[in-house]
Design an enzyme around this catalytic site. Structure first.
Site, PDB file in Angstrom:
ATOM      1  N   ASP A   1       0.849  -1.215   0.014  1.00 29.71           N
ATOM      2  CA  ASP A   1      -0.051  -0.059   0.071  1.00 29.71           C
ATOM      3  C   ASP A   1       1.005   1.350  -0.001  1.00 29.71           C
ATOM      4  O   ASP A   1       0.668   2.166  -0.505  1.00 29.71           O
ATOM      5  CB  ASP A   1      -0.876  -0.180   1.243  1.00 29.71           C
ATOM      6  CG  ASP A   1      -1.652   1.165   1.342  1.00 29.71           C
ATOM      7  OD1 ASP A   1      -2.441   1.474   0.542  1.00 29.71           O
ATOM      8  OD2 ASP A   1      -1.498   2.003   2.499  1.00 29.71           O
TER       9      ASP A   1
ATOM     10  N   GLU B   1      -2.250  -5.418  -3.616  1.00 27.41           N
ATOM     11  CA  GLU B   1      -1.051  -4.431  -2.938  1.00 27.41           C
ATOM     12  C   GLU B   1       0.046  -5.448  -2.256  1.00 27.41           C
ATOM     13  O   GLU B   1       0.997  -5.225  -2.154  1.00 27.41           O
ATOM     14  CB  GLU B   1      -1.944  -3.672  -1.780  1.00 27.41           C
ATOM     15  CG  GLU B   1      -2.874  -2.679  -2.224  1.00 27.41           C
ATOM     16  CD  GLU B   1      -3.418  -1.766  -1.169  1.00 27.41           C
ATOM     17  OE1 GLU B   1      -3.701  -0.572  -1.391  1.00 27.41           O
ATOM     18  OE2 GLU B   1      -3.544  -2.457  -0.083  1.00 27.41           O
TER      19      GLU B   1
END
Length: 222
Positions: free
Chosen positions: A47, A118
């Site tokens: 992320d 992610e």
């Protein structure tokens, strides 16, 4: 170890064979499997890497002010966009889910698809480094950065401005229903403006449901 099809998928994804196969396997593994390690730690890292790559890209690509750049950044790194990218590359068949998660539709969950996307970025960063990972993200996100993602005003902001411009009270959001297990939850949210009306929407997160409800309200009453 990785299945042959998954090994080929990851090789095409990063542009080189996956180093440290157990780490990449971890990135694909959902907690419902009961495995000792799942994708959450790599998702946390990915992320941040994704945010850095997209922020750098937008800084070089666009001349907008901070607010404009932040609007685009938030849209491009959102779970919704990550899930769209995951679907575009055919990620779902390679994810490892427990039986209950599969039965509950986990392979098509925005939450899981976005999280695993992610996690794969995190795995690439750990094993291949920043430059390779930046190239991978730029290739996968090219259509979204070059398209309209994040360019339009956010529906909730647009609705708030509409209400103010029409001398109405601010929009009120309320949770109508939450259904499904935690890993495949569905939220139905209603937004209303006193004296005008109400609209509902359902999505895999409260935030997305509110966004879709605002968009539905504007389409109906705006």
């Amino acid at each position: 170890m990785l299945a042959r099809e998954t090994h080929e998928f990851l090789t095409a994804l990063a542009g080189r064979p996956p180093v440290d196969e157990p780490l990449w396997l971890e990135a694909l593994t959902h907690g419902s499997t009961g495995a000792a390690r799942d994708y959450q730690r790599l998702e946390f890292l990915g992320d941040r890497v994704l945010g850095m790559v997209i922020a750098e890209w937008l800084y070089k690509l666009e001349d907008g002010n901070e607010g404009r750049l932040s609007q685009r950044l938030n849209a491009l790194v959102s779970r919704t966009t990550c899930a769209r990218v995951a679907r575009e590359i055919g990620l779902a068949p390679h994810m490892l889910l427990g039986k209950q998660a599969r039965d509950d539709g986990g392979q098509d969950s925005d939450n899981i698809l976005g999280d695993v996307m992610e996690a794969l970025i995190g795995a690439s960063f750990v094993t291949h480094g920043f430059d390779v990972t930046r190239d991978m993200v730029r290739r996968l996100w090219a259509g979204h950065v070059g398209g309209k993602t994040g360019k339009a005003k956010h529906p909730k902001s647009a609705l708030q401005e509409w209400a103010a411009g029409n001398r109405r009270k601010m929009p009120e959001y309320r949770l109508v229903e939450r259904s499904g297990p935690d890993h495949a939850a569905r939220f139905t949210v209603a937004v209303s403006i006193n004296g005008v009306g109400e609209a509902e929407a359902t999505a895999s997160s409260m935030r997305e449901a509110e966004t879709q409800a605002a968009a539905a309200f504007m389409e109906r009453f705006g």
